[in-house]
Design an enzyme around this catalytic site. Structure first.
Site, PDB file in Angstrom:
ATOM      1  N   GLU A 174       0.810  -1.223   0.000  1.00  0.00           N
ATOM      2  CA  GLU A 174       0.000   0.000   0.000  1.00  0.00           C
ATOM      3  C   GLU A 174       0.842   1.272   0.000  1.00  0.00           C
ATOM      4  O   GLU A 174       0.585   2.213   0.753  1.00  0.00           O
ATOM      5  CB  GLU A 174      -0.966  -0.004   1.189  1.00  0.00           C
ATOM      6  CG  GLU A 174      -2.043  -1.060   1.072  1.00  0.00           C
ATOM      7  CD  GLU A 174      -3.109  -0.981   2.165  1.00  0.00           C
ATOM      8  OE1 GLU A 174      -2.993  -0.129   3.064  1.00  0.00           O
ATOM      9  OE2 GLU A 174      -4.062  -1.773   2.124  1.00  0.00           O
ATOM     10  N   GLU A 293      -5.517  -8.248  -0.468  1.00  0.00           N
ATOM     11  CA  GLU A 293      -6.252  -7.895   0.749  1.00  0.00           C
ATOM     12  C   GLU A 293      -7.697  -7.624   0.357  1.00  0.00           C
ATOM     13  O   GLU A 293      -7.953  -6.706  -0.442  1.00  0.00           O
ATOM     14  CB  GLU A 293      -5.664  -6.669   1.464  1.00  0.00           C
ATOM     15  CG  GLU A 293      -4.386  -6.923   2.239  1.00  0.00           C
ATOM     16  CD  GLU A 293      -3.975  -5.728   3.092  1.00  0.00           C
ATOM     17  OE1 GLU A 293      -4.878  -5.058   3.644  1.00  0.00           O
ATOM     18  OE2 GLU A 293      -2.760  -5.488   3.198  1.00  0.00           O
TER      19      GLU A 293
END
Length: 502
Positions: A174, A293
């Site tokens: 991320e 995710e």
């Protein structure tokens, strides 16, 4: 009641399911590791301190790969802290979750645990505060044979002669997010990811690499981030990642039940972005997506990283899931399967306690959350070839997505046994659906089972005291008329698995 008509033909396919589509995720966060998979004082703990009752549930869940050690945690992690004699490992402050990390569990312990429960590890490297050297050193430590380098020999000296043989590696986590330790622009990350990927491939040409994509579809850089990053890394990586979490924002349950529309749109958009970069480069290579995710997460209950107190192994985002959440999770799994031609890897986040399908009590029981069941059933039975489905269904009006299909249907055929598995979701909260499936193209079939997740109380949950309050139950009234037509009733807010054999 509304009608749903489904047409199928084994000649029309989407693609073959990569087993890694049924992945999970373990991060050093809250009670996922310490108090989750690892609790040395627990009555079921093995000689290495890992809970036996949790291991049994993990095997039942059927996950194939597990991403580790993060997540946000990895962006400040020194992997060397977690190897060697446990008594000599440093206690560190984890800046991501403001907790103290004892480093009792590291790469060696985790890989041994994962392989012991039948799961292949996927390792993420720190591209937040570190870079090329640390990533290559970890690759050597994990994958090189004894005697090849001093780093590999360090693993041997730590009691692990055989390489961990990690196939898939994530280049950070991320990095588009301002909350990330070491957050970077797309250009900054793309250049570092390319340098790291190039070095890692020189060390081990057989690995697969995942470049960081967007953290969610609402990111202001969504799409642009992937384009810029892949302009740096396209020839060096195999996959680009996507992340997404869903909840009923503002109590909008109808849109929540249709969450997979967002996931489907994300996959389509980023696949197109990757193909655009490939076309500009005149490349024949086709990147795939690692949706590493995804889950239901009630983020409005979470104060955020800045509001956390400094703790060690404190409970964090331990959401309790109900029937509606299980229906959404089942529908998200169907979306991943329907895009198996572009999604090679997917990891439900996380495995235990932290928004997990498994919950534990310290020193006490472990039990299955409602979302455990659609994952376990899909992982067990939805293997093989995904077929294209022609579905005629009523529309469902949603505030976020407009009109969407009230029912989604996914079909997977096992090429070895010929078994056909149908997955279906009725997203309507008020109307049952009359499902009719045309099976004339499949020859002789017999109905093996029809299991459903539904309840008169869609807010029903599983607890330590009532661990089986919500479980898959046999449906009634499902009929296979000769070899021609399957009919079934899908209650409101329900998820279904229907299996047909030769």
């Amino acid at each position: 009641m509304y009608d749903v008509e489904v047409g199928l033909d084994p000649a029309f396919t989407v693609g073959t399911v990569d087993p890694r589509l049924f992945g999970t995720f373990v991060e050093h966060m809250g009670r996922c590791v310490y108090g989750g998979i690892f609790e040395p004082d627990h009555p079921t703990a093995d000689e290495h301190g890992f809970r036996g009752d949790v291991a049994e549930l993990v095997r039942e869940l059927g996950a194939t790969v597990v991403r580790y050690p993060g997540g946000n945690f990895v962006s400040g992690y020194r992997w060397e802290d977690g190897v060697g004699p446990v008594a000599e490992r440093p206690r560190r402050l984890d800046l991501a979750w403001r907790s103290f990390e004892p480093n009792t569990v590291g790469v060696d312990e985790f890989c041994r645990w994962a392989r012991g429960v039948g799961i292949d590890p996927i390792l993420a490297v720190n591209l937040g505060t570190r870079g090329v050297d640390a990533a290559v050193d970890l690759l050597e430590y994990a994958n090189f044979a004894p005697g090849t380098t001093s780093t590999a020999d360090r693993r041997v000296a730590n009691g692990h002669k055989d390489p961990h043989a990690i196939r898939t590696w994530c280049l950070g986590n991320e990095m588009d997010g301002p909350w990330q330790i070491g957050h970077k622009t797309a250009d900054e990350y793309g250049r570092l990811a390319a340098e790291t990927a190039r070095a890692m491939r020189r060390a081990d040409p057989d690995i697969e690499l995942v470049a960081c994509g967007s953290s969610n579809s609402a990111m202001p850089t969504f799409g642009t981030w992937e384009r810029v990053v892949l302009e740096h890394t396209y020839d060096l990586v195999d996959h680009v990642s996507l992340h997404a979490y869903y909840e009923p924002v503002g109590g909008d349950v109808d849109s929540f039940l249709a969450s997979s529309e967002d996931m489907r749109a994300m996959i389509t958009a980023i696949a197109a972005t990757a193909d655009h970069v490939g076309a500009v480069r005149r490349s024949d290579k086709r990147l795939t997506i690692s949706f590493d995710e995804w889950n239901v997460w009630y983020q409005h209950r979470f104060a955020g990283q800045e509001g956390l107190e400094r703790t060690e192994n404190g409970a964090l985002i331990e959401d309790v899931y109900d029937v509606t959440d299980a229906v959404v999770v089942g529908d998200l799994l169907m979306a991943l399967l329907d895009h198996c031609d572009r999604v090679a890897i997917a990891c439900q986040a996380q495995l235990v306690n932290v928004i997990g399908p498994i919950l534990t009590r310290p020193g006490g029981p472990a039990w299955r959350q409602t979302i455990f069941h659609p994952f376990a059933l899909t992982a067990r039975h939805a293997r093989g070839t995904v077929l294209r489905t022609a579905v005629r269904t009523a529309p469902l009006a949603t505030e976020r997505f407009g009109d969407v299909p009230a029912t989604r249907v996914t079909a997977v055929q096992d090429p070895v046994t010929g078994a056909l598995t149908l997955l279906a979701t009725n997203r309507s909260r008020t109307e049952p659906a009359r499902l009719t499936v045309d099976l004339r193209a499949f020859g002789h079939r017999r109905l093996l089972e029809h299991l459903t997740i539904a309840d008169d109380d869609p807010s029903a949950t599983n607890t330590a005291e009532q661990p089986d309050r919500v479980v898959p139950r046999p449906a009634t009234g499902t009929v296979l008329d000769g070899d021609q037509t399957l009919t079934a009733t899908l209650p409101p807010s329900s998820w279904h698995l229907i299996r047909l054999g030769d």
